[in-house]
Design a protein around this motif. Structure first.
Motif, PDB file in Angstrom:
ATOM      1  N   GLU A   5      28.979  34.106  39.451  1.00 58.84           N
ATOM      2  CA  GLU A   5      29.189  33.150  40.525  1.00 58.84           C
ATOM      3  C   GLU A   5      29.679  31.804  40.013  1.00 58.84           C
ATOM      4  O   GLU A   5      29.692  30.818  40.754  1.00 58.84           O
ATOM      5  CB  GLU A   5      27.897  32.973  41.322  1.00 58.84           C
ATOM      6  N   THR A   6      30.093  31.767  38.748  1.00 59.01           N
ATOM      7  CA  THR A   6      30.649  30.568  38.138  1.00 59.01           C
ATOM      8  C   THR A   6      31.874  30.979  37.324  1.00 59.01           C
ATOM      9  O   THR A   6      32.050  32.156  37.004  1.00 59.01           O
ATOM     10  CB  THR A   6      29.625  29.880  37.214  1.00 59.01           C
ATOM     11  N   PRO A   7      32.747  30.017  36.957  1.00 59.04           N
ATOM     12  CA  PRO A   7      33.918  30.388  36.148  1.00 59.04           C
ATOM     13  C   PRO A   7      33.522  31.038  34.826  1.00 59.04           C
ATOM     14  O   PRO A   7      32.513  30.686  34.215  1.00 59.04           O
ATOM     15  CB  PRO A   7      34.608  29.031  35.921  1.00 59.04           C
ATOM     16  N   CYS A  14      38.738  37.837  32.428  1.00 57.82           N
ATOM     17  CA  CYS A  14      38.010  37.437  33.633  1.00 57.82           C
ATOM     18  C   CYS A  14      38.506  38.124  34.903  1.00 57.82           C
ATOM     19  O   CYS A  14      37.854  38.029  35.941  1.00 57.82           O
ATOM     20  CB  CYS A  14      38.085  35.931  33.817  1.00 57.82           C
ATOM     21  N   TRP A  15      39.655  38.804  34.834  1.00 59.51           N
ATOM     22  CA  TRP A  15      40.218  39.389  36.046  1.00 59.51           C
ATOM     23  C   TRP A  15      41.230  40.450  35.654  1.00 59.51           C
ATOM     24  O   TRP A  15      41.800  40.415  34.552  1.00 59.51           O
ATOM     25  CB  TRP A  15      40.890  38.314  36.895  1.00 59.51           C
ATOM     26  N   HIS A 129      38.627  30.678  43.208  1.00 66.02           N
ATOM     27  CA  HIS A 129      38.422  32.068  42.749  1.00 66.02           C
ATOM     28  C   HIS A 129      38.092  32.047  41.267  1.00 66.02           C
ATOM     29  O   HIS A 129      38.893  31.613  40.444  1.00 66.02           O
ATOM     30  CB  HIS A 129      39.682  32.893  43.002  1.00 66.02           C
ATOM     31  N   PHE A 130      36.883  32.510  40.914  1.00 62.11           N
ATOM     32  CA  PHE A 130      36.434  32.469  39.532  1.00 62.11           C
ATOM     33  C   PHE A 130      36.929  33.646  38.703  1.00 62.11           C
ATOM     34  O   PHE A 130      36.898  33.621  37.474  1.00 62.11           O
ATOM     35  CB  PHE A 130      34.895  32.444  39.482  1.00 62.11           C
ATOM     36  N   GLY A 131      37.375  34.706  39.370  1.00 67.29           N
ATOM     37  CA  GLY A 131      37.698  35.954  38.686  1.00 67.29           C
ATOM     38  C   GLY A 131      36.761  37.029  39.198  1.00 67.29           C
ATOM     39  O   GLY A 131      36.312  36.988  40.354  1.00 67.29           O
ATOM     40  N   ALA A 132      36.453  37.983  38.355  1.00 66.25           N
ATOM     41  CA  ALA A 132      35.573  39.076  38.777  1.00 66.25           C
ATOM     42  C   ALA A 132      34.191  38.543  39.111  1.00 66.25           C
ATOM     43  O   ALA A 132      33.566  37.848  38.315  1.00 66.25           O
ATOM     44  CB  ALA A 132      35.472  40.129  37.679  1.00 66.25           C
TER      45      ALA A 132
END
Length: 265
Positions: A5-7, A14-15, A129-132
């Motif tokens: 829930e954070t970067p 990360c994605w 959008h932080f990624g996954a």
């Protein structure tokens, strides 16, 4: 259920998203295979689709850039605190910028590049959008690795750009494979494979792996949906795994991490 829930820390995969000719066909394929829920993006997102697991971002599906001839691919994105600084570091280390840093609405800032061995990857500076938001569970990605015929050069490049620390786990004869961490002695966040030990492996590329509950069943289901099995099912110290080409041509891996066999080298 591992959630985020954070970067992600800079340098972490990360994605992952795929670029395809027909996002509707890809949507149907991956929904059937992984049980994804698909969320439509805003009109200004250009048809980009967000795949969700348990309501959290798992991966993306997007159309290919207009006017560009390219194969369907899965792209791995590496987290960065500053996309512009990372672009400069990539160029200084011998990489090639394919898409200079640009803002993606208010969700993030990104770039696309190739490393000196030719493998394409993205860098993502998180905003909204932080990624996954979900990972390391069935239906979510669990590992990202580079396959390259320039093994040492690639290690030098990613160390210079992202500060990675590598640990060799291959046998040095049949397999040269290293995991990479953000700090010496840190937890591995991805891997790198010397593809010269695999004749006919082709150009360098990043491979995204998705966790599944049953590799054999997943490969069978994927075949029934029009995919082709390139490798597996095979046992490994990390799980039972296979590699697939989806109906539109993008390659990805699947692994059941509960079915590990043997010990790492």
């Amino acid at each position: 259920m591992p959630i985020r829930e954070t970067p992600w820390p800079a340098g972490t995969p990360c994605w992952a998203d795929c670029q395809v000719d027909d996002t509707t066909l890809a949507r149907d394929f991956y929904t059937a295979l992984f049980g994804w829920e698909i969320a439509e993006s805003a009109p200004e997102a250009g048809g980009y689709l967000m795949a969700l697991r348990n309501g959290r971002p798992a991966a993306g599906i997007g159309p290919k850039p207009p006017g560009q001839s390219m194969p369907s691919v899965w792209t791995t994105y590496l987290a960065t605190d500053n996309a512009d600084d990372t672009a400069a570091a990539i160029a200084a280390a011998g990489g090639n910028i394919l898409a200079p840093p640009f803002d993606v609405m208010d969700v993030g800032r990104m770039l696309v590049a190739t490393d000196p061995t030719g493998a394409a990857f993205g860098a993502w500076q998180a905003k909204q959008h932080f990624g996954a938001g979900i990972y390391n569970e069935p239906g979510a990605y669990c590992w990202n690795e580079l396959h390259t015929d320039g093994y040492q050069r690639a290690q030098e490049f990613y160390t210079q750009v992202f500060g990675w620390s590598f640990t060799e786990i291959g046998d040095g004869e049949n397999v040269d494979y290293a995991t990479f961490a953000l700090d010496p002695g840190g937890e591995p966040v991805g891997g790198m494979n010397d593809s010269t030990k695999n004749p006919g492996a082709g150009p360098a590329y990043w491979l995204a792996w998705f966790q599944v509950e049953d590799t054999d069943a997943t490969l069978a289901a994927a075949t029934g949906l029009g995919a082709k099995v390139l490798m597996g099912p095979d046992d490994s110290p990390f799980g039972r795994m296979g590699v697939l080409t989806a109906p539109q041509g993008e390659t990805f891996g699947v692994i059941d991490t509960t079915q590990a066999a043997g010990a790492p080298s």
